[in-house]
Design an enzyme around this catalytic site. Structure first.
Site, mmCIF file in Angstrom:
data_model
loop_
_atom_site.group_PDB
_atom_site.id
_atom_site.type_symbol
_atom_site.label_atom_id
_atom_site.label_comp_id
_atom_site.label_asym_id
_atom_site.label_seq_id
_atom_site.Cartn_x
_atom_site.Cartn_y
_atom_site.Cartn_z
ATOM 1 N NE ARG A 1 6.589 10.353 3.178
ATOM 2 C CZ ARG A 1 5.362 10.680 3.596
ATOM 3 N NH1 ARG A 1 4.370 9.782 3.500
ATOM 4 N NH2 ARG A 1 5.125 11.868 4.093
ATOM 5 C CE1 TYR B 1 7.126 2.306 -1.808
ATOM 6 C CE2 TYR B 1 8.092 0.317 -0.866
ATOM 7 C CZ TYR B 1 6.983 1.100 -1.132
ATOM 8 O OH TYR B 1 5.735 0.669 -0.749
ATOM 9 C CG ASP C 1 1.624 6.524 3.050
ATOM 10 O OD1 ASP C 1 0.790 5.678 3.402
ATOM 11 O OD2 ASP C 1 2.737 6.665 3.600
ATOM 12 N NE ARG D 1 -2.106 -1.508 3.566
ATOM 13 C CZ ARG D 1 -2.629 -1.635 4.782
ATOM 14 N NH1 ARG D 1 -3.892 -1.325 5.000
ATOM 15 N NH2 ARG D 1 -1.877 -2.061 5.778
#
Length: 259
Positions: A196, A109, A51, A49
């Site tokens: 992040r 990522y 954001d 998932r």
């Protein structure tokens, strides 16, 4: 029949992957489009998932359907019912043991920072930004402490529902391409805001505000409050997910190797 589906999306106009009642989501868009083609309600499960504002080049989902369509019919039909910011790249039939989330071996990522004095005007929704000069080589050197199987509680945000913070990072690299600094990370799985939060702390090292020793101490201290701020969401992109080779699914890292 179970199907695996590869998709890409621009997350700027969505509240994230997960279906929400108050705002459009990527999941809602995908399920609505597949339902039209399959001619019955469909629920999809994703590999990871994302954001609000986070993008994906290689997201993978699965769904079940008794409807018989060719791969071409599925892809063309679904894409014709999707908003412009979401596209199906491929679809494959898989066995019932395939699971987009629990069957994933690794996920990758990439976070992109525009490193210059002025904020971006073009492509701002795809970039983080840092006005102070970043030492990408130093950031890369310091980041190597994250490789391996560790407790990543220091980079786990409040609200994370994972049962534990142990994750296995196999790749972590920081590189510069002109004005852009790219952070690539691959792991078996990720915690809420993990990438992040890592980027936020590495940025402080890159500017010279914090030392490499500080970063290592924060990491091993497993206290989120001591780490750096959470980096902006729009610089983050879900790049790729890998599964057992027996499924012979397309590799998104190869599809986008030219980028």
């Amino acid at each position: 029949m179970r199907y695996a589906l590869g998709i890409e999306y621009d997350g700027a106009g969505f509240c994230g992957w997960q279906r929400q009642s108050h705002s459009p989501s990527v999941q809602q868009s995908i399920e609505k489009a597949i339902t039209v083609v399959a001619n019955h309600p469909v629920t999809v499960i994703c590999a990871g998932r994302t954001d609000t504002g986070v993008h994906a080049r290689g997201q993978v989902v699965h769904f079940d359907s008794p409807s018989e369509r060719s791969e071409r019919q599925w892809v063309l039909g679904i894409n014709s019912n999707l908003p412009d910011a979401v596209r199906v790249l491929w679809i494959r039939g898989v066995d019932d043991n395939f699971h987009a989330r629990f069957g994933a071996i690794s996920r990758s990522y990439q976070y992109t920072i525009l490193n210059r004095r002025v904020r971006p005007a073009i492509g701002y929704s795809y970039l983080g930004w840092c006005r102070e000069a970043l030492d990408a080589e130093r950031m890369n050197e310091v980041a190597q402490v994250l490789k391996g199987r560790h407790d990543f509680s220091a980079f786990r945000s409040t609200g994370c529902s994972a049962q534990h913070a142990i994750r296995d990072v196999t790749v972590i690299s920081v590189s510069r391409q002109g004005e852009f600094v790219k952070i690539d990370i691959t792991a078996n799985a990720f915690l809420y805001h993990m990438v992040r939060n890592i980027v936020g702390s590495l940025t402080e090292v890159g500017t010279g505000e914090k030392s490499g020793q500080w970063f290592e101490k924060v990491f091993h201290g497993q206290d989120r409050k001591r780490a750096g701020v959470t980096a902006e969401p729009h610089g983050l992109c879900f790049m790729n997910v890998r599964y057992d080779p027996k499924y012979m699914l397309p590799d998104s890292s190869e599809i986008f190797a030219f980028l």
